[in-house]
Design a protein around this motif. Structure first.
Motif, PDB file in Angstrom:
ATOM      1  N   ARG A  83       0.851  -1.182   0.000  1.00 45.92           N
ATOM      2  CA  ARG A  83       0.000   0.000   0.000  1.00 45.92           C
ATOM      3  C   ARG A  83       0.891   1.238   0.000  1.00 45.92           C
ATOM      4  O   ARG A  83       1.866   1.309   0.758  1.00 45.92           O
ATOM      5  N   VAL A  84       0.570   2.216  -0.839  1.00 47.53           N
ATOM      6  CA  VAL A  84       1.447   3.362  -1.045  1.00 47.53           C
ATOM      7  C   VAL A  84       1.137   4.485  -0.059  1.00 47.53           C
ATOM      8  O   VAL A  84      -0.033   4.784   0.232  1.00 47.53           O
ATOM      9  N   LEU A  85       2.189   5.102   0.445  1.00 51.25           N
ATOM     10  CA  LEU A  85       2.096   6.326   1.227  1.00 51.25           C
ATOM     11  C   LEU A  85       3.079   7.320   0.619  1.00 51.25           C
ATOM     12  O   LEU A  85       4.254   7.008   0.468  1.00 51.25           O
ATOM     13  N   LYS A  86       2.595   8.489   0.223  1.00 55.37           N
ATOM     14  CA  LYS A  86       3.458   9.513  -0.371  1.00 55.37           C
ATOM     15  C   LYS A  86       3.852  10.516   0.699  1.00 55.37           C
ATOM     16  O   LYS A  86       3.022  11.244   1.233  1.00 55.37           O
ATOM     17  N   LYS A  87       5.155  10.552   0.993  1.00 58.01           N
ATOM     18  CA  LYS A  87       5.661  11.505   1.974  1.00 58.01           C
ATOM     19  C   LYS A  87       5.983  12.821   1.272  1.00 58.01           C
ATOM     20  O   LYS A  87       6.682  12.846   0.261  1.00 58.01           O
ATOM     21  N   ILE A  88       5.442  13.933   1.812  1.00 59.33           N
ATOM     22  CA  ILE A  88       5.740  15.248   1.264  1.00 59.33           C
ATOM     23  C   ILE A  88       6.292  16.142   2.367  1.00 59.33           C
ATOM     24  O   ILE A  88       6.186  15.840   3.563  1.00 59.33           O
ATOM     25  N   ASP A  89       6.885  17.236   1.969  1.00 58.52           N
ATOM     26  CA  ASP A  89       7.408  18.203   2.922  1.00 58.52           C
ATOM     27  C   ASP A  89       6.247  18.937   3.600  1.00 58.52           C
ATOM     28  O   ASP A  89       5.275  19.316   2.943  1.00 58.52           O
ATOM     29  N   ALA A 210      -9.356   6.016   9.794  1.00 54.23           N
ATOM     30  CA  ALA A 210     -10.306   6.057   8.690  1.00 54.23           C
ATOM     31  C   ALA A 210      -9.674   5.568   7.393  1.00 54.23           C
ATOM     32  O   ALA A 210     -10.312   4.857   6.606  1.00 54.23           O
ATOM     33  N   SER A 211      -8.416   5.932   7.159  1.00 54.42           N
ATOM     34  CA  SER A 211      -7.755   5.561   5.903  1.00 54.42           C
ATOM     35  C   SER A 211      -7.638   4.050   5.748  1.00 54.42           C
ATOM     36  O   SER A 211      -7.685   3.526   4.631  1.00 54.42           O
ATOM     37  N   LEU A 212      -7.508   3.346   6.860  1.00 57.70           N
ATOM     38  CA  LEU A 212      -7.378   1.896   6.808  1.00 57.70           C
ATOM     39  C   LEU A 212      -8.683   1.208   6.412  1.00 57.70           C
ATOM     40  O   LEU A 212      -8.683   0.034   6.046  1.00 57.70           O
ATOM     41  N   GLN A 213      -9.778   1.948   6.479  1.00 56.25           N
ATOM     42  CA  GLN A 213     -11.079   1.372   6.119  1.00 56.25           C
ATOM     43  C   GLN A 213     -11.407   1.558   4.640  1.00 56.25           C
ATOM     44  O   GLN A 213     -12.418   1.050   4.162  1.00 56.25           O
ATOM     45  N   ILE A 214     -10.544   2.287   3.911  1.00 55.92           N
ATOM     46  CA  ILE A 214     -10.790   2.571   2.497  1.00 55.92           C
ATOM     47  C   ILE A 214      -9.705   1.896   1.672  1.00 55.92           C
ATOM     48  O   ILE A 214      -8.523   2.268   1.754  1.00 55.92           O
ATOM     49  N   GLU A 215     -10.072   0.899   0.889  1.00 60.63           N
ATOM     50  CA  GLU A 215      -9.083   0.166   0.109  1.00 60.63           C
ATOM     51  C   GLU A 215      -8.451   1.034  -0.971  1.00 60.63           C
ATOM     52  O   GLU A 215      -7.236   1.043  -1.156  1.00 60.63           O
ATOM     53  N   GLN A 216      -9.256   1.771  -1.737  1.00 59.20           N
ATOM     54  CA  GLN A 216      -8.747   2.548  -2.859  1.00 59.20           C
ATOM     55  C   GLN A 216      -8.417   3.966  -2.415  1.00 59.20           C
ATOM     56  O   GLN A 216      -9.012   4.942  -2.869  1.00 59.20           O
ATOM     57  N   ALA A 217      -7.448   4.076  -1.508  1.00 55.64           N
ATOM     58  CA  ALA A 217      -6.998   5.372  -1.003  1.00 55.64           C
ATOM     59  C   ALA A 217      -5.524   5.276  -0.673  1.00 55.64           C
ATOM     60  O   ALA A 217      -5.026   4.198  -0.325  1.00 55.64           O
ATOM     61  N   PHE A 218      -4.829   6.396  -0.795  1.00 58.82           N
ATOM     62  CA  PHE A 218      -3.439   6.449  -0.344  1.00 58.82           C
ATOM     63  C   PHE A 218      -3.203   7.780   0.360  1.00 58.82           C
ATOM     64  O   PHE A 218      -3.785   8.799  -0.005  1.00 58.82           O
ATOM     65  N   CYS A 219      -2.377   7.740   1.389  1.00 63.82           N
ATOM     66  CA  CYS A 219      -2.115   8.919   2.196  1.00 63.82           C
ATOM     67  C   CYS A 219      -0.995   9.746   1.583  1.00 63.82           C
ATOM     68  O   CYS A 219       0.002   9.209   1.082  1.00 63.82           O
ATOM     69  N   VAL A 220      -1.157  11.061   1.639  1.00 64.51           N
ATOM     70  CA  VAL A 220      -0.144  12.030   1.197  1.00 64.51           C
ATOM     71  C   VAL A 220       0.122  12.912   2.401  1.00 64.51           C
ATOM     72  O   VAL A 220      -0.759  13.655   2.836  1.00 64.51           O
ATOM     73  N   CYS A 221       1.316  12.837   2.957  1.00 61.35           N
ATOM     74  CA  CYS A 221       1.484  13.422   4.281  1.00 61.35           C
ATOM     75  C   CYS A 221       2.942  13.714   4.603  1.00 61.35           C
ATOM     76  O   CYS A 221       3.853  13.238   3.929  1.00 61.35           O
TER      77      CYS A 221
END
Length: 443
Positions: A83-89, A210-221
């Motif tokens: 599962r993808v997580l995009k780390k941003i500044d 909440a994010s763990l309950q949505i399959e088609q989602a990825f966090c940008v943080c």
């Protein structure tokens, strides 16, 4: 999805210190976590880790180059099934919005955007990043690098071609179930990115659940939400491995600190280090690094630093500033600084590096392609151990601490060096304590 079954993650970051910072939350929660510079070259050790974090080194790249790097990361064997997580500044530096657009199209998932990190003074209110309460556009950093640009994340995402919406913190106050329902509804309505107001750590925790309950989602943080995700599982004990760590007879092993950041906070940290016993401070002017010429002055400096390392002294090397200093020179100066310091850095038992570009340059100079993340000496200061030395003749492992340049307490770099000394002491002959996890957490 139940938090008991947290998926294996692929964390994608655009600079090295941010990558390590994001990964540290998972490591501290007991997950096996590696930071790699090239996922295509990753071996079975990287494929097996719970959390694989990749530094694409793309913060200064044009959109097409950054997109190609992201596609290569997603195609790497070690990335498969994660599962993808995009780390941003947290202050929105770099082409993060364009990178999110690339990932959204590749994953066909809704982006959950939360740059906030309240523990470090970064919050989101009314769709705008606040730095210790000050609007991002009014900070010195934004004025220096982005004057005249829109500082609203939703507008940046819209400019990158995404259909975007903004949700207030009151939604997070309603709890994980309500937040997950709002995310699902937004996705059904064709929204491609949701920007969340976040004022507290509790808001991040709610968004993580909440994010763990949505399959088609990825966090940008920033690292804030990644730490909240990691806290969804209880800490579990990890088994240990033996380390071929350096130790010295008759004196302490040396830790070399390299400061590539010119931020005001970094200067405060340098001043603190200069007051410490058994610590030698050297400032290198940029003019020395704008040429490859091996002057007698440069050779003498390297010999002096190498001698101090051999004596077991801690050495601090800082990049100075002059009237010609240009922020665009950052990558070049970092590479030249790392090249100049190759011998003493390779000989040191541990390294403390502040500034993402500097950290990347050091690892590349020493031919290090992967770090196993251990823990944090404090929030934002990440302790790692090298997993290999490439073609280096000396194959022993080093402790490496990384920190973003504009974070921390005046004592942060000194504390990082002390933490490395403690880890080294735990691995001296006769001491069986070994802090490095071997096996991934059993779930």
């Amino acid at each position: 999805m139940s938090p008991r079954f947290l998926p294996r993650y692929l964390v994608v970051a655009d600079d090295l210190s941010g990558a390590a910072d994001c990964a540290a939350g998972f490591a501290s929660a007991g997950f096996s976590t590696s930071v790699v510079l090239d996922p295509q070259a990753s071996g079975s050790a990287q494929r097996d880790v719970d959390v694989l974090t990749v530094d694409t080194n793309s913060r200064r790249d044009i959109a097409a180059v950054a997109a190609a790097k992201l596609q290569a990361v997603l195609a790497a064997p070690a990335s498969d099934g994660r599962r993808v997580l995009k780390k941003i500044d947290s202050t929105l530096r770099g082409g993060w919005a364009q990178e999110v657009a690339v990932l959204q199209r590749a994953l066909n998932a809704i982006a959950l955007v939360a740059p906030a990190f309240p523990q470090m003074g970064r919050t989101m209110l009314d769709g705008v990043v606040r730095v210790h309460g000050l609007r991002l556009a009014d900070t010195d950093t934004w004025q220096l690098e982005h004057a005249g640009c829109d500082d609203r994340p939703a507008q940046q995402l819209h400019a990158a071609g995404l259909r975007c919406d903004h949700l207030p913190a009151s939604l997070l106050d309603a709890g994980p179930a309500a937040t997950a329902q709002a995310i699902a509804q937004a996705r059904e309505q064709g929204v491609q990115a949701l920007v969340f107001d976040v004022l507290t750590d509790e808001h991040l925790q709610t968004l993580a659940q909440a994010s763990l309950q949505i399959e088609q989602a990825f966090c940008v943080c920033s690292a804030g939400l990644s730490h909240a995700l990691a806290r969804q599982l209880p800490v579990a004990p990890a088994s240990a491995v033996s380390l071929d760590m350096p130790h010295s007879a008759g004196h302490l092993p040396s830790v070399v600190t390299v400061v590539g950041s010119m931020s005001a906070i970094a200067q405060q940290q340098l001043a603190y280090l200069a007051e410490q016993p058994r610590t030698q401070l050297h400032v290198i002017q940029p003019a020395w690094l704008r040429s490859d010429a091996q002057t007698a002055q440069r050779q003498t400096l390297v010999q002096t630093i190498s001698s101090e390392v051999a004596q077991g002294l801690d050495v601090v090397v800082s990049l100075g500033a002059d009237t010609h200093t240009d922020p665009a020179e950052g990558p070049m100066l970092a590479r030249q600084l790392a090249r100049l310091l190759h011998a003493p850095m390779a000989a040191a038992a541990g390294l403390v590096i502040t500034g993402g570009e500097t950290a990347r340059a050091v690892l590349e100079e020493l031919q290090l392609r992967s770090l196993r993340v251990h823990s944090e000496s404090e929030p934002g200061v990440v302790l790692c151990i090298t997993e290999n030395h490439g073609t280096e003749q000396d194959s022993r492992r080093q402790w490496i601490a990384t920190k973003a340049g504009a974070f921390g307490h005046p004592a942060s770099l000194h504390r990082a060096a002390i933490a490395i000394h403690s880890l080294l002491a735990a691995n001296t002959p006769g001491n069986s304590t070994d802090p490095l996890p071997k096996e991934s957490k059993q779930r």
